[in-house]
Scaffold this motif. Structure first.
Motif, PDB file in Angstrom:
ATOM      1  N   ASN A 126       6.895 -24.470  40.908  1.00 44.13           N
ATOM      2  CA  ASN A 126       7.916 -24.516  41.953  1.00 44.13           C
ATOM      3  C   ASN A 126       7.378 -24.019  43.288  1.00 44.13           C
ATOM      4  O   ASN A 126       7.659 -24.596  44.336  1.00 44.13           O
ATOM      5  CB  ASN A 126       9.126 -23.678  41.534  1.00 44.13           C
ATOM      6  CG  ASN A 126      10.236 -23.727  42.560  1.00 44.13           C
ATOM      7  OD1 ASN A 126      10.775 -24.784  42.849  1.00 44.13           O
ATOM      8  ND2 ASN A 126      10.596 -22.588  43.114  1.00 44.13           N
ATOM      9  N   VAL A 127       6.578 -22.942  43.263  1.00 43.53           N
ATOM     10  CA  VAL A 127       6.002 -22.418  44.495  1.00 43.53           C
ATOM     11  C   VAL A 127       5.045 -23.435  45.120  1.00 43.53           C
ATOM     12  O   VAL A 127       5.083 -23.688  46.332  1.00 43.53           O
ATOM     13  CB  VAL A 127       5.276 -21.079  44.227  1.00 43.53           C
ATOM     14  CG1 VAL A 127       4.451 -20.666  45.438  1.00 43.53           C
ATOM     15  CG2 VAL A 127       6.286 -20.004  43.871  1.00 43.53           C
ATOM     16  N   ILE A 128       4.200 -24.036  44.285  1.00 42.41           N
ATOM     17  CA  ILE A 128       3.234 -25.018  44.787  1.00 42.41           C
ATOM     18  C   ILE A 128       3.960 -26.218  45.389  1.00 42.41           C
ATOM     19  O   ILE A 128       3.649 -26.663  46.499  1.00 42.41           O
ATOM     20  CB  ILE A 128       2.287 -25.465  43.662  1.00 42.41           C
ATOM     21  CG1 ILE A 128       1.408 -24.294  43.220  1.00 42.41           C
ATOM     22  CG2 ILE A 128       1.429 -26.644  44.121  1.00 42.41           C
ATOM     23  CD1 ILE A 128       0.538 -24.596  42.027  1.00 42.41           C
ATOM     24  N   PHE A 129       4.924 -26.771  44.646  1.00 43.47           N
ATOM     25  CA  PHE A 129       5.665 -27.927  45.137  1.00 43.47           C
ATOM     26  C   PHE A 129       6.462 -27.580  46.383  1.00 43.47           C
ATOM     27  O   PHE A 129       6.536 -28.376  47.329  1.00 43.47           O
ATOM     28  CB  PHE A 129       6.598 -28.456  44.045  1.00 43.47           C
ATOM     29  CG  PHE A 129       6.012 -29.598  43.269  1.00 43.47           C
ATOM     30  CD1 PHE A 129       4.918 -29.414  42.451  1.00 43.47           C
ATOM     31  CD2 PHE A 129       6.564 -30.867  43.361  1.00 43.47           C
ATOM     32  CE1 PHE A 129       4.372 -30.455  41.736  1.00 43.47           C
ATOM     33  CE2 PHE A 129       6.021 -31.924  42.640  1.00 43.47           C
ATOM     34  CZ  PHE A 129       4.921 -31.714  41.833  1.00 43.47           C
ATOM     35  N   ALA A 141       8.127 -19.927  31.446  1.00 46.03           N
ATOM     36  CA  ALA A 141       8.852 -19.532  32.648  1.00 46.03           C
ATOM     37  C   ALA A 141       7.895 -19.252  33.801  1.00 46.03           C
ATOM     38  O   ALA A 141       8.148 -19.631  34.948  1.00 46.03           O
ATOM     39  CB  ALA A 141       9.701 -18.292  32.352  1.00 46.03           C
ATOM     40  N   MET A 142       6.792 -18.581  33.525  1.00 44.37           N
ATOM     41  CA  MET A 142       5.806 -18.309  34.571  1.00 44.37           C
ATOM     42  C   MET A 142       5.209 -19.594  35.116  1.00 44.37           C
ATOM     43  O   MET A 142       5.007 -19.746  36.325  1.00 44.37           O
ATOM     44  CB  MET A 142       4.708 -17.393  34.028  1.00 44.37           C
ATOM     45  CG  MET A 142       5.159 -15.957  33.794  1.00 44.37           C
ATOM     46  SD  MET A 142       3.792 -14.833  33.424  1.00 44.37           S
ATOM     47  CE  MET A 142       3.265 -15.477  31.833  1.00 44.37           C
ATOM     48  N   THR A 155      15.446 -20.442  36.242  1.00 46.15           N
ATOM     49  CA  THR A 155      14.437 -19.924  35.321  1.00 46.15           C
ATOM     50  C   THR A 155      14.850 -18.569  34.762  1.00 46.15           C
ATOM     51  O   THR A 155      14.720 -18.298  33.567  1.00 46.15           O
ATOM     52  CB  THR A 155      13.083 -19.795  36.042  1.00 46.15           C
ATOM     53  OG1 THR A 155      12.694 -21.077  36.553  1.00 46.15           O
ATOM     54  CG2 THR A 155      12.011 -19.299  35.091  1.00 46.15           C
ATOM     55  N   ALA A 156      15.384 -17.704  35.637  1.00 48.33           N
ATOM     56  CA  ALA A 156      15.849 -16.392  35.191  1.00 48.33           C
ATOM     57  C   ALA A 156      16.980 -16.539  34.180  1.00 48.33           C
ATOM     58  O   ALA A 156      17.007 -15.854  33.147  1.00 48.33           O
ATOM     59  CB  ALA A 156      16.313 -15.575  36.392  1.00 48.33           C
ATOM     60  N   ALA A 157      17.906 -17.456  34.473  1.00 47.54           N
ATOM     61  CA  ALA A 157      19.016 -17.680  33.549  1.00 47.54           C
ATOM     62  C   ALA A 157      18.515 -18.203  32.211  1.00 47.54           C
ATOM     63  O   ALA A 157      19.004 -17.809  31.139  1.00 47.54           O
ATOM     64  CB  ALA A 157      20.013 -18.668  34.165  1.00 47.54           C
ATOM     65  N   ALA A 158      17.516 -19.096  32.256  1.00 48.83           N
ATOM     66  CA  ALA A 158      16.973 -19.649  31.023  1.00 48.83           C
ATOM     67  C   ALA A 158      16.315 -18.572  30.174  1.00 48.83           C
ATOM     68  O   ALA A 158      16.448 -18.559  28.947  1.00 48.83           O
ATOM     69  CB  ALA A 158      15.966 -20.756  31.352  1.00 48.83           C
ATOM     70  N   LEU A 181      11.993 -11.189  34.324  1.00 48.67           N
ATOM     71  CA  LEU A 181      12.650 -12.396  33.819  1.00 48.67           C
ATOM     72  C   LEU A 181      11.712 -13.593  33.813  1.00 48.67           C
ATOM     73  O   LEU A 181      12.152 -14.732  33.664  1.00 48.67           O
ATOM     74  CB  LEU A 181      13.893 -12.708  34.665  1.00 48.67           C
ATOM     75  CG  LEU A 181      15.030 -11.694  34.535  1.00 48.67           C
ATOM     76  CD1 LEU A 181      16.198 -12.083  35.419  1.00 48.67           C
ATOM     77  CD2 LEU A 181      15.470 -11.574  33.081  1.00 48.67           C
ATOM     78  N   ALA A 182      10.422 -13.342  34.006  1.00 45.75           N
ATOM     79  CA  ALA A 182       9.434 -14.415  33.903  1.00 45.75           C
ATOM     80  C   ALA A 182       8.429 -14.032  32.823  1.00 45.75           C
ATOM     81  O   ALA A 182       7.228 -14.242  32.954  1.00 45.75           O
ATOM     82  CB  ALA A 182       8.739 -14.649  35.231  1.00 45.75           C
ATOM     83  N   GLY A 183       8.931 -13.461  31.760  1.00 46.87           N
ATOM     84  CA  GLY A 183       8.067 -12.930  30.721  1.00 46.87           C
ATOM     85  C   GLY A 183       7.422 -13.973  29.834  1.00 46.87           C
ATOM     86  O   GLY A 183       6.403 -13.715  29.202  1.00 46.87           O
ATOM     87  N   THR A 184       8.007 -15.149  29.725  1.00 49.22           N
ATOM     88  CA  THR A 184       7.437 -16.177  28.861  1.00 49.22           C
ATOM     89  C   THR A 184       6.416 -17.009  29.625  1.00 49.22           C
ATOM     90  O   THR A 184       6.476 -17.136  30.848  1.00 49.22           O
ATOM     91  CB  THR A 184       8.538 -17.096  28.314  1.00 49.22           C
ATOM     92  OG1 THR A 184       9.104 -17.835  29.404  1.00 49.22           O
ATOM     93  CG2 THR A 184       9.630 -16.301  27.623  1.00 49.22           C
TER      94      THR A 184
END
Length: 255
Positions: free
Chosen positions: A145-148, A138-139, A217-220, A132-135
């Motif tokens: 988000n992880v960095i922040f 999105a990635m 993000t997954a929902a988007a 679900l992070a194929g785009t």
């Protein structure tokens, strides 16, 4: 007993600034304070916060000891032990957050931070694993988000001071700078009436965003097939807007 001579300090400061060919406004800009604050220092009405002593001395090409002493010291001259101790005691009259308070805060927030980081990373890995992070967008959002969540979250929870220097209460200051971190939103002023509210909102944002962003993000990505890039773009805009809201709303409300 170890009160700093504000008049001597201010006169020496004004002398050094003029020797550098700087205006009060230019010196203030280098320190992220207002020119009114510099004016008060030079007139002996107030003194800068302890956190500003080193950058102030560097801007004026003197040592902190010379700045506190109120005059230049020749290279062949040395301060005696008693003089050095007196200067240290004078510097300690400036405000600073006690280390015990910071240690207590670390112990308080460390479990919350640890759980949030683990859950956020697990959610991110799960979204990535199921495709679900194929785009590219999105990635990128997941990486941000992880960095922040890890870096910015740790900073707001453990290292950002809970009390601002007193010059924030004496002037309209819209900048906050600590090391490499700078926060500046035009028209948003910080002081000790609103700062703790701002800090609490930022801490909540860090925790909530780390947990919700992978899910959003997954929902988007799922709905993107039907509605196009607008859905993912809305998630990104919401992410950024919520961060600004966490700062602006409490700052304005309690200003």
């Amino acid at each position: 007993m170890y009160e700093l001579n504000k008049t001597a300090f201010g006169s020496f400061l004004a002398q050094l600034r003029r020797e550098k060919g700087m205006t009060q406004k230019e010196l203030a800009a280098c320190l992220y304070v207002s020119d009114k604050a510099v004016s008060k220092w030079e007139r002996g009405l107030s003194v800068p916060d302890i956190s500003l002593l080193v950058p102030l001395a560097e801007q004026l090409n003197v040592t902190v000891a010379e700045l506190l002493h109120g005059c230049r010291v020749e290279e062949e001259q040395r301060f005696t032990r008693e003089e050095t101790e007196e200067l240290i005691r004078k510097a300690l009259t400036f405000s600073a957050e006690p280390p015990e308070r910071r240690q207590a805060r670390t112990q308080k927030f460390l479990p919350l931070y640890g759980v949030s980081v683990v859950l956020g990373l697990v959610e991110t890995a799960a979204v990535w694993a199921v495709g679900l992070a194929g785009t590219e967008g999105a990635m990128m959002l997941l990486i941000i988000n992880v960095i922040f969540g890890i870096v910015y979250g740790a900073y707001t929870l453990f290292w950002m001071p809970e009390t601002l220097p007193r010059y924030y209460d004496e002037n309209h200051v819209c900048n906050f700078a600590q090391g490499a971190f700078h926060m500046h939103i035009p028209g948003v002023y910080y002081n000790n009436r609103n700062w703790l509210h701002v800090l609490k909102a930022m801490r909540v944002w860090c925790v909530v965003s780390m947990l919700l962003t992978p899910l959003c993000t997954a929902a988007a990505v799922v709905f993107e097939q039907a509605t196009g890039w607008q859905v993912w773009c809305a998630v990104l805009i919401g992410y950024i807007a919520s961060l600004f809201g966490a700062i602006v709303i409490p700052a304005k409300k309690y200003q």
